[in-house]
Design an enzyme around this catalytic site. Sequence first.
Site, PDB file in Angstrom:
ATOM      1  NE  ARG A  40       4.659  15.439   5.331  1.00 49.89           N
ATOM      2  CZ  ARG A  40       5.955  15.454   5.544  1.00 49.89           C
ATOM      3  NH1 ARG A  40       6.726  16.406   5.039  1.00 49.89           N
ATOM      4  NH2 ARG A  40       6.519  14.494   6.265  1.00 49.89           N
ATOM      5  CD  GLU A  74      -2.650  -1.231   2.596  1.00 53.45           C
ATOM      6  OE1 GLU A  74      -3.594  -2.031   2.664  1.00 53.45           O
ATOM      7  OE2 GLU A  74      -2.291  -0.495   3.548  1.00 53.45           O
ATOM      8  N   PRO A  75       1.646   1.514  -1.037  1.00 54.96           N
ATOM      9  CG  PRO A  75       2.672   1.581  -3.141  1.00 54.96           C
ATOM     10  CD  PRO A  75       1.793   0.717  -2.264  1.00 54.96           C
ATOM     11  CB  CYS A 128      -3.487  34.821  12.058  1.00 54.75           C
ATOM     12  SG  CYS A 128      -3.567  36.315  11.074  1.00 54.75           S
TER      13      CYS A 128
END
Length: 392
Positions: A312, A273-274, A342
């Site tokens: 990320r 499942e890449p 903000c």
Amino acid sequence: MLKYVNNELFVEKTSVSKLSKKYGTPLYIYSQKKIISNFNAYENGFKNIDSIICYALKANSNHNILRLLASLGAGADIVSGGELQKALDAGINPQKIVYSGVGKTSAEIEFALKSDILMFNAESFEEAENIDKIAKKLKKKARISFRVNPDVDAHTHKHITTGKFGTKFGVMYEDAFELYTNASKMKNIEIVGIDSHIGSQILDFTPFKLAAEKISKLIDKLEEAGIKTKYIDIGGGLGIKYKKEDKPQTPAELKKAVMSVYSKYKDKVIIVEPGRSIVGDAGIITGQVIYRKTTGNKNFIITNIGMNDLIRPALYDAYHNVLPVKKTSKKQVVADIVGPICESDDFIAKDRKFPLLEQGEFIAVECAGAYGRAMASEYNSRKIAEEIIVED
């Protein structure tokens, strides 16, 4: 995929600067050749065994990327009814779709059963009971495996570690045999596999092998009890090169590690499942410098790439390399490269040595093809970034 030509950054044979001017920024740009190359590395790495490469849609579910992968023969690893719909719309074969995720709703389970997907990776006994109940209502037989948590440390960020005890994912290894035994008595359930997924951005194949050794013992115990499985789902999780020192493993090395354990099962199909390793390093996000400023002894380069575009760094303190779209001899400074949101955590890079670009100049953030646009939001009522796929 990404290179400088006459000091100007190109994706394949296309100018990043020209794309950024034409479509505006922030802009996600993906290399079609790199996606194909990454997928083919799995196809070739696992070609000598019976296997299915199920792309993990959560990494990036852009419709045209899914269509491209479907054309290459990819299956899909999904975690929601929305992802199932996207996979079907893109032409992915339902018999190559596995449904993971800890919180499948009754409506989603019904949709998946009607779509005749390959199997559910059940993550609790209550889920298996619900699948059985819904299958009975539909007069169908539901194919399932259990996602078994092998308690293996993948040595990755705590937020993307999924195979250790204490996470919400899967069923405990010690409970798995009893769960399989009880599920085998359900009239509308067909047990077809066993699943294990230990985490993401894994740079060493050792955890995969350790997980395989534990899962193999469970398979043997199940088969001694008359519970046969056809599919061994090893999950995904191979890392990519975010930093110069990162040394990712190849799909061929992954296959070698797990098949050193699983090669004795001649009648089973391996499912991989890449996600990140298919699209992560095939994408960048471009933006522009808005302002520069110094606060105390701290330099800031303020760009229009916000945490709503690429979360990320804020979420995982993740590292992404940042490049000027045009090479320059401008003075380099140590600065935080930040966005306009903000929030104090709205940053791309901290304490990074980078040219002091002029207002309006373009930057490119590497390895943004996975968990970038897929996790984007309209926070601060900002527009969602556009996406472009480059072919030559």
